[in-house]
Design a protein around this motif. Structure first.
Motif, PDB file in Angstrom:
ATOM      1  N   GLU A   1       0.817  -1.218   0.000  1.00 54.91           N
ATOM      2  CA  GLU A   1       0.000   0.000   0.000  1.00 54.91           C
ATOM      3  C   GLU A   1       0.850   1.267   0.000  1.00 54.91           C
ATOM      4  OE1 GLU A   1      -0.123  -2.053   3.013  1.00 54.91           O
ATOM      5  OE2 GLU A   1      -1.218  -3.474   1.767  1.00 54.91           O
ATOM      6  N   ALA A   2       2.063   1.194   0.540  1.00 53.47           N
ATOM      7  CA  ALA A   2       2.960   2.348   0.602  1.00 53.47           C
ATOM      8  C   ALA A   2       3.838   2.473  -0.637  1.00 53.47           C
ATOM      9  CB  ALA A   2       3.831   2.254   1.855  1.00 53.47           C
ATOM     10  N   GLY A   3       3.668   1.569  -1.594  1.00 53.29           N
ATOM     11  CA  GLY A   3       4.455   1.636  -2.810  1.00 53.29           C
ATOM     12  C   GLY A   3       5.827   0.982  -2.703  1.00 53.29           C
ATOM     13  N   LYS A   4       6.089   0.295  -1.591  1.00 44.30           N
ATOM     14  CA  LYS A   4       7.371  -0.389  -1.412  1.00 44.30           C
ATOM     15  C   LYS A   4       7.270  -1.828  -1.915  1.00 44.30           C
ATOM     16  CE  LYS A   4      10.017   0.369   1.888  1.00 44.30           C
ATOM     17  NZ  LYS A   4      11.016   0.888   2.734  1.00 44.30           N
ATOM     18  N   MET A   5       8.341  -2.301  -2.527  1.00 43.59           N
ATOM     19  CA  MET A   5       8.371  -3.703  -2.950  1.00 43.59           C
ATOM     20  C   MET A   5       8.451  -4.553  -1.686  1.00 43.59           C
ATOM     21  SD  MET A   5      10.575  -3.868  -6.510  1.00 43.59           S
ATOM     22  CE  MET A   5      11.975  -4.469  -5.678  1.00 43.59           C
ATOM     23  N   ASN A   6       7.297  -5.062  -1.288  1.00 43.87           N
ATOM     24  CA  ASN A   6       7.210  -5.750  -0.011  1.00 43.87           C
ATOM     25  C   ASN A   6       6.314  -6.983  -0.053  1.00 43.87           C
ATOM     26  OD1 ASN A   6       8.118  -5.825   2.632  1.00 43.87           O
ATOM     27  ND2 ASN A   6       6.336  -4.739   3.411  1.00 43.87           N
ATOM     28  N   LEU A   7       5.753  -7.303  -1.226  1.00 42.52           N
ATOM     29  CA  LEU A   7       4.817  -8.424  -1.331  1.00 42.52           C
ATOM     30  C   LEU A   7       5.312  -9.437  -2.359  1.00 42.52           C
ATOM     31  CD1 LEU A   7       1.499  -6.357  -1.438  1.00 42.52           C
ATOM     32  CD2 LEU A   7       2.521  -7.500   0.547  1.00 42.52           C
ATOM     33  N   SER A   8       5.072 -10.694  -2.072  1.00 42.97           N
ATOM     34  CA  SER A   8       5.453 -11.772  -2.990  1.00 42.97           C
ATOM     35  C   SER A   8       4.304 -12.054  -3.958  1.00 42.97           C
ATOM     36  CB  SER A   8       5.782 -13.043  -2.205  1.00 42.97           C
ATOM     37  OG  SER A   8       4.588 -13.588  -1.653  1.00 42.97           O
ATOM     38  N   VAL A   9       4.588 -12.848  -4.974  1.00 43.26           N
ATOM     39  CA  VAL A   9       3.562 -13.247  -5.922  1.00 43.26           C
ATOM     40  C   VAL A   9       2.448 -14.010  -5.196  1.00 43.26           C
ATOM     41  CG1 VAL A   9       4.740 -15.389  -6.621  1.00 43.26           C
ATOM     42  CG2 VAL A   9       3.142 -14.274  -8.195  1.00 43.26           C
ATOM     43  N   THR A  10       2.805 -14.752  -4.178  1.00 42.15           N
ATOM     44  CA  THR A  10       1.811 -15.458  -3.370  1.00 42.15           C
ATOM     45  C   THR A  10       0.938 -14.471  -2.612  1.00 42.15           C
ATOM     46  OG1 THR A  10       3.384 -17.278  -3.136  1.00 42.15           O
ATOM     47  CG2 THR A  10       1.508 -17.278  -1.642  1.00 42.15           C
ATOM     48  N   ASP A  11       1.582 -13.433  -2.036  1.00 39.51           N
ATOM     49  CA  ASP A  11       0.843 -12.420  -1.269  1.00 39.51           C
ATOM     50  C   ASP A  11      -0.192 -11.696  -2.116  1.00 39.51           C
ATOM     51  OD1 ASP A  11       2.415 -12.937   1.013  1.00 39.51           O
ATOM     52  OD2 ASP A  11       3.865 -11.363   0.486  1.00 39.51           O
ATOM     53  N   VAL A  12       0.126 -11.452  -3.382  1.00 44.24           N
ATOM     54  CA  VAL A  12      -0.788 -10.692  -4.242  1.00 44.24           C
ATOM     55  C   VAL A  12      -1.758 -11.588  -5.007  1.00 44.24           C
ATOM     56  CG1 VAL A  12       0.828  -8.771  -4.486  1.00 44.24           C
ATOM     57  CG2 VAL A  12       0.800 -10.578  -6.227  1.00 44.24           C
ATOM     58  N   GLY A  13      -1.707 -12.906  -4.752  1.00 40.46           N
ATOM     59  CA  GLY A  13      -2.604 -13.834  -5.427  1.00 40.46           C
ATOM     60  C   GLY A  13      -2.263 -13.991  -6.897  1.00 40.46           C
ATOM     61  N   GLY A  14      -0.988 -13.871  -7.211  1.00 43.41           N
ATOM     62  CA  GLY A  14      -0.544 -13.968  -8.595  1.00 43.41           C
ATOM     63  C   GLY A  14      -0.393 -15.396  -9.067  1.00 43.41           C
ATOM     64  N   SER A  15       0.090 -15.516 -10.268  1.00 42.07           N
ATOM     65  CA  SER A  15       0.322 -16.819 -10.872  1.00 42.07           C
ATOM     66  C   SER A  15       1.631 -16.753 -11.651  1.00 42.07           C
ATOM     67  CB  SER A  15      -0.844 -17.190 -11.799  1.00 42.07           C
ATOM     68  OG  SER A  15      -0.982 -16.210 -12.807  1.00 42.07           O
ATOM     69  N   ALA A  16       2.025 -17.874 -12.216  1.00 45.42           N
ATOM     70  CA  ALA A  16       3.300 -17.931 -12.935  1.00 45.42           C
ATOM     71  C   ALA A  16       3.113 -18.557 -14.309  1.00 45.42           C
ATOM     72  CB  ALA A  16       4.316 -18.738 -12.129  1.00 45.42           C
ATOM     73  N   LEU A  17       3.708 -17.920 -15.292  1.00 48.74           N
ATOM     74  CA  LEU A  17       3.837 -18.494 -16.618  1.00 48.74           C
ATOM     75  C   LEU A  17       5.308 -18.846 -16.759  1.00 48.74           C
ATOM     76  CD1 LEU A  17       2.922 -19.247 -19.468  1.00 48.74           C
ATOM     77  CD2 LEU A  17       3.273 -16.836 -20.123  1.00 48.74           C
ATOM     78  N   VAL A  18       5.614 -20.140 -16.838  1.00 47.64           N
ATOM     79  CA  VAL A  18       6.989 -20.621 -16.873  1.00 47.64           C
ATOM     80  C   VAL A  18       7.342 -21.013 -18.301  1.00 47.64           C
ATOM     81  CG1 VAL A  18       8.626 -22.284 -15.931  1.00 47.64           C
ATOM     82  CG2 VAL A  18       6.768 -21.426 -14.489  1.00 47.64           C
ATOM     83  N   ILE A  19       8.370 -20.353 -18.834  1.00 50.97           N
ATOM     84  CA  ILE A  19       8.811 -20.565 -20.210  1.00 50.97           C
ATOM     85  C   ILE A  19      10.254 -21.058 -20.201  1.00 50.97           C
ATOM     86  CG2 ILE A  19       9.232 -19.464 -22.454  1.00 50.97           C
ATOM     87  CD1 ILE A  19       6.280 -19.445 -21.676  1.00 50.97           C
ATOM     88  N   SER A  20      10.513 -22.144 -20.898  1.00 54.12           N
ATOM     89  CA  SER A  20      11.876 -22.641 -21.045  1.00 54.12           C
ATOM     90  C   SER A  20      12.612 -21.738 -22.035  1.00 54.12           C
ATOM     91  CB  SER A  20      11.845 -24.078 -21.573  1.00 54.12           C
ATOM     92  OG  SER A  20      13.155 -24.500 -21.841  1.00 54.12           O
ATOM     93  N   GLN A  21      13.812 -21.286 -21.645  1.00 57.28           N
ATOM     94  CA  GLN A  21      14.550 -20.336 -22.478  1.00 57.28           C
ATOM     95  C   GLN A  21      16.037 -20.672 -22.442  1.00 57.28           C
ATOM     96  OE1 GLN A  21      12.942 -18.028 -24.251  1.00 57.28           O
ATOM     97  NE2 GLN A  21      14.810 -17.284 -25.161  1.00 57.28           N
ATOM     98  N   PHE A  22      16.446 -21.694 -23.215  1.00 54.57           N
ATOM     99  CA  PHE A  22      17.831 -22.133 -23.179  1.00 54.57           C
ATOM    100  C   PHE A  22      18.803 -21.053 -23.642  1.00 54.57           C
ATOM    101  CE2 PHE A  22      17.397 -22.813 -27.679  1.00 54.57           C
ATOM    102  CZ  PHE A  22      18.689 -22.715 -28.179  1.00 54.57           C
ATOM    103  N   THR A  23      18.316 -20.057 -24.399  1.00 55.20           N
ATOM    104  CA  THR A  23      19.221 -19.019 -24.884  1.00 55.20           C
ATOM    105  C   THR A  23      19.771 -18.139 -23.766  1.00 55.20           C
ATOM    106  OG1 THR A  23      17.410 -17.499 -25.388  1.00 55.20           O
ATOM    107  CG2 THR A  23      18.164 -18.966 -27.174  1.00 55.20           C
TER     108      THR A  23
END
Length: 118
Positions: free
Chosen positions: A31-53
């Motif tokens: 709420e204060a604009g500080k990087m203080n929350l994880s993806v779990t905290d914000v109810g996020g999700s993950a798109l995982v892409i394999s990138q050998f380069t």
């Protein structure tokens, strides 16, 4: 979006450690604009892409070398294990197709892109 590159010698234990670190990384604003929350905290999700380069060595010549990338069979195993470990952290996870030539679009909302190694 998480771009993943398995390197020669990487292990399942490293994939597990990386998944835990990413799930807990406080990179979203509170709420204060500080990087203080994880993806779990914000109810996020993950798109995982394999990138050998990401293993590309550009230190010599004009063409990158990829000899430090894991062989495809190891890369697939570690990529799948990493995505499974993220899901075990409670994140909804989607994956790309390993080894496919995909068209992926990323809109980077904010000035943060991190390189995380184990």
């Amino acid at each position: 979006m998480i771009l993943v590159c398995a390197m020669r010698g990487d292990t399942e234990a490293e994939a597990e450690k990386l998944a835990t670190r990413i799930a807990r990384q406080r990179i979203f604003s509170d709420e204060a604009g500080k990087m203080n929350l994880s993806v779990t905290d914000v109810g996020g999700s993950a798109l995982v892409i394999s990138q050998f380069t990401l293993a590309g060595d550009t230190s010599r010549g004009n063409r990158p070398g990829f000899s430090s990338a894991a062989p495809p069979e190891d890369g697939l195993r570690l990529y799948t294990h990493f995505a499974d470990c993220l899901a075990q952290q409670g994140l909804p996870v989607e994956t790309g197709r390993f080894g496919a030539d995909m068209q992926v679009t990323l809109t980077n909302d904010g000035p943060i892109t991190l390189w995380i190694e184990t």
